[in-house]
Design an enzyme around this catalytic site. Structure first.
Site, PDB file in Angstrom:
ATOM      1  CG  ASN A 146      -1.904   1.116   1.257  1.00 41.06           C
ATOM      2  OD1 ASN A 146      -1.585   2.235   0.906  1.00 41.06           O
ATOM      3  ND2 ASN A 146      -3.120   0.835   1.682  1.00 41.06           N
ATOM      4  CE1 TYR A 165     -13.647   1.941   2.025  1.00 35.67           C
ATOM      5  CE2 TYR A 165     -13.969   0.255   0.336  1.00 35.67           C
ATOM      6  CZ  TYR A 165     -14.466   1.042   1.366  1.00 35.67           C
ATOM      7  OH  TYR A 165     -15.779   0.913   1.716  1.00 35.67           O
ATOM      8  CB  CYS A 166      -6.241   4.184   1.204  1.00 36.79           C
ATOM      9  SG  CYS A 166      -4.496   4.344   1.444  1.00 36.79           S
ATOM     10  N   PRO A 167      -4.952   2.367  -1.415  1.00 36.22           N
ATOM     11  CG  PRO A 167      -3.017   1.614  -2.560  1.00 36.22           C
ATOM     12  CD  PRO A 167      -4.224   1.125  -1.770  1.00 36.22           C
ATOM     13  CG  MET A 168      -7.084   0.683  -5.347  1.00 30.26           C
ATOM     14  SD  MET A 168      -5.440   0.367  -6.027  1.00 30.26           S
ATOM     15  CE  MET A 168      -5.750   0.528  -7.776  1.00 30.26           C
TER      16      MET A 168
END
Lengths: 153, 77
Positions: free
Chosen positions: A18, B13-16
């Site tokens: 991430n 959602y994060c990181p998309m």
């Protein structure tokens, strides 16, 4: 940004990727240094016996690694918990670890594999998905001293 | 707000949303505005942080119910 990926827990690997993907999207140069159990994150699904000793081969069978097979650090419950977590991630359209790895490659994140850990575990270059550099601690520290964000995961 | 391009990040959602923003801005020419439609409220903090770091201009947020629209102008190459 540099990330030391020491663990092969699925949850930790997801957190590492991430950050790697976000950093790359923010224009940062990202290097991921895979060491010890973390090598399992970038291992291919099937690893050849090769020149591994009996102990290394047995360790490889017990810790089979590869992004697809990783399990959570908590609530794994013989794989049931990991399965539930993966299906929930799918429900919320969160990318799976394999997709996060592909995305990182597309975004130019560099992968460095620790050669000492490779020797210890009897892993060879052909046992991994794409790796940019096979190196040691001096390479990591060289990259880390030039970077503002350095994390050990 | 008028935009030259819109990307739909609803349900992501994060990181998309940030990854998709970076990809979309790459394809714009300087001065063009990107609209990002999302529903994960993290984007309200993340988009200004992304813009600041990448040298692009954060133009603001518009909220309508659960839908969040954020705007950025391409400044850097």
């Amino acid at each position: 940004m540099t990330l030391i990926v020491f663990s092969d827990d699925l949850d930790r690997a997801l957190a590492a990727f991430n950050l790697a993907n976000t950093g790359a999207s923010m224009g940062m140069k990202v290097n991921m240094f895979f060491t010890f159990w973390g090598l399992g994150v970038i291992k291919k699904e099937s690893v050849a016996r090769g020149d591994k000793s009996f102990m290394q081969w047995m360790m490889g069978l017990m810790k089979r690694g590869s992004a697809k097979r990783l399990t959570m650090s908590r609530m794994n419950m013989l794989g049931v918990g990991t399965g539930v977590m993966k299906s929930m991630m799918k429900k919320y359209r969160m990318p799976a670890l394999q997709e996060m790895i592909e995305l990182a490659r597309e975004q130019g994140v560099r992968f460095v594999a620790c050669t000492t850990s490779m020797a210890l575990m009897g892993l060879a270059e052909q046992d991994f998905i794409e790796v940019d550099e096979y190196a040691g601690a001096a390479t990591y520290l060289g990259l880390a001293t030039e970077s503002g964000v350095n994390l050990f995961i | 707000m008028d935009a030259d391009k819109t990307i739909d990040c609803v349900g992501l959602y994060c990181p998309m949303p940030i990854v998709k923003t970076a990809q979309a801005v790459k394809k714009l020419t300087q001065g063009e505005v990107l609209e990002v439609v999302a529903d994960d409220k993290g984007i309200k903090s993340d988009m200004p942080a992304w813009a600041e770091k990448t040298g692009n201009e954060f133009l603001g947020v518009e909220e309508d119910g659960g839908e969040i629209k954020v705007y950025v102008r391409k400044k850097a190459d």
